[in-house]
Design a protein around this motif. Sequence first.
Motif, mmCIF file in Angstrom:
data_model
loop_
_atom_site.group_PDB
_atom_site.id
_atom_site.type_symbol
_atom_site.label_atom_id
_atom_site.label_comp_id
_atom_site.label_asym_id
_atom_site.label_seq_id
_atom_site.Cartn_x
_atom_site.Cartn_y
_atom_site.Cartn_z
ATOM 1 N N CYS A 148 0.828 -1.205 0.000
ATOM 2 C CA CYS A 148 0.000 0.000 0.000
ATOM 3 C C CYS A 148 0.865 1.258 0.000
ATOM 4 N N ASP A 149 1.870 1.280 0.865
ATOM 5 C CA ASP A 149 2.708 2.475 0.986
ATOM 6 C C ASP A 149 3.505 2.733 -0.287
ATOM 7 N N ARG B 52 -5.295 3.605 6.602
ATOM 8 C CA ARG B 52 -4.811 3.741 5.225
ATOM 9 C C ARG B 52 -5.964 3.811 4.232
ATOM 10 N N LEU C 71 1.103 9.700 6.714
ATOM 11 C CA LEU C 71 0.990 9.282 5.312
ATOM 12 C C LEU C 71 0.144 10.232 4.472
#
Length: 460
Positions: free
Chosen positions: A377-378, A409, A444
Motif C-alpha cells: 500500500c505504501d 490507510r 501518510l
Amino acid sequence: MHFDLNGDEGLSIKKFELMLKSNEVGFFDSGEFEEIIEHYLDEGKMVLARKAISLGISQHPSSANLKLFKAEMYIFDDQFSQAEEVLNELFELEPQNAEVYIQKANIFSKTERHDKAIHLLKIALDLTLDQADVYNLIGMEFLFIEDYSNAKVNFMKCLELDDTDYSALYNIIYCFDFLQEHQQAIDFLNLFLNKNPYSEVAWHQVGKQYFDIKMYEKSLAAFEFAIISDDHFVGAYLEKGKVLEKLGRYNEAIENYQITLKLDDPTSFAYLRLGKCFEKLGVDEKAIHYFKETVKEDPLLDKGWLAIVNFYTQRLDFQKALTYIEKATEVDSDNALYWTKYASINRRLNFIEEAEYGFRKAIELGNYELSTWIDRCDLLLFLGELDTAIVNVENGLEFYPQEAGLLYRIAGLYLKSGDLIKGKFHLQNALKNNAEYKTILEELFPNEYLLLDVQKLLNN
C-alpha cells in the motif's frame, strides 16, 4: 543350443524368462511360480508378474497362493470387483485363510472404508501365524482415520512380536509426536533400549525427543550412544551437530557435519548448517562458501538461497543480495518468500516499482501477511496509484478486518482520491477501533489530515 525348460538346472526365474523368449511352454511347480511372481513384484516388473500369475494359474488352477497373487494384482490395478470375485472363491475353499481377510481388508482400505478393513484384519489376527504384520496393517488403518492412540497401540504390539521392525518403531514415535507426548515417547524408548541397548535407531529417536523438549545435554548423550552403536550413522551425526549448535559449541558441530560429508554423499542440510556455524564464528569466507554449496547441491532449497541473501543483507551489500534473490526467483518463481525478500531489498535500494512488483507477486502466490498488504500500500501511494492501493487495502481488510494500520490507510486513500464520504466513513471505523493510531493518517496523508471535516472527526 536347446535348453531343457523342464530340467532342474538353472534358476526358476532364468528358466521362466528363457521360456518367454523361446515361446516354448515349460512346467513349473506352484512354489516356483510363487518365487517368480514375488521376484517381479519386488522389482516392480508388473507386466512379467501378470504373465507369471496367468501361466501359473493355468498350470495350477487349484493353487490358493497363486489366486491370492491374482487378487492382489487386481487390487493393485484398482479392479476391486474382479478381486472380490477371486477372494470370494477362495473363501469358499479356505475360510480359515488369513490372507483372504487381509486382501479383502486391502480393498476396504483402498476404498476408504477403514473401519471395515480394521474389522477384517482383527479376524485375520486369530488365523495368521504372522501377527506382527497384521498388527502393523491395523496400525496403518488407524493412522488413515487419524486415530493416533489406537494406531500407536497396534504398532507397539507389532514391535513386541518383532523388535527388528523399525518401520513400526518409527510409526510409534510419529504417533507420540502427533499427540505431543514427548515424555511418554522417551519412557517407551528407554524400555525398548533396555531390551535392545545397541539399537542405533532407538537412541537416535530418543535423542530427537529430548531435543524437542529442549533437554539438550540428554539429547547429545543419546546421539553419542547412537554413534557408538553405529559409527556410520549419518543421521546421528547430523542431529548431534544440531544439538551442539544449540549449546553454542560451533566448532564441535562443524566436526560432526564434516564427518557426514565423508561418510556419505554431501547433503544440502549439512552444507547449510556448516555455513550457519561458520557465520556464528565470524568466518565469513567459509560461511558464504558453504551457503553457495547448499544451493548447488539443492537449488530448490529456499533456506539455502535465503541464507545467502540474508548474509549479504546483514552486511549491507544490497546489490549482491539482490543478485542472489533474483537467481532464486529464476529457479523457483512460485516461492512467495523469495518475492517478499526481493521486494524488501529493492525497497532498500529505492527501486520502488520493482519493490511493489515483488509484494504483488508474493500476494498472488498466497503471502497474506499483514506487513505485505501494508508495505505494498505504501509503495503504491508513493507511486500515485491510488485506485490500485485502495483495492490492495480492501483485500487486506478481508483477512484483517480490525487492523488499525489498514483502516487508517483506506480512510486516507479515499480522502486523497476525493471521495470524502467513504473517507470519513472509514476514518470513523478506524477511530472507533484504535484512536491512538491516528498518527498513521497524519504521517501518510498530511494534507488530508488537515481537512476541516477530518479535524472535526479527530477532535470528537
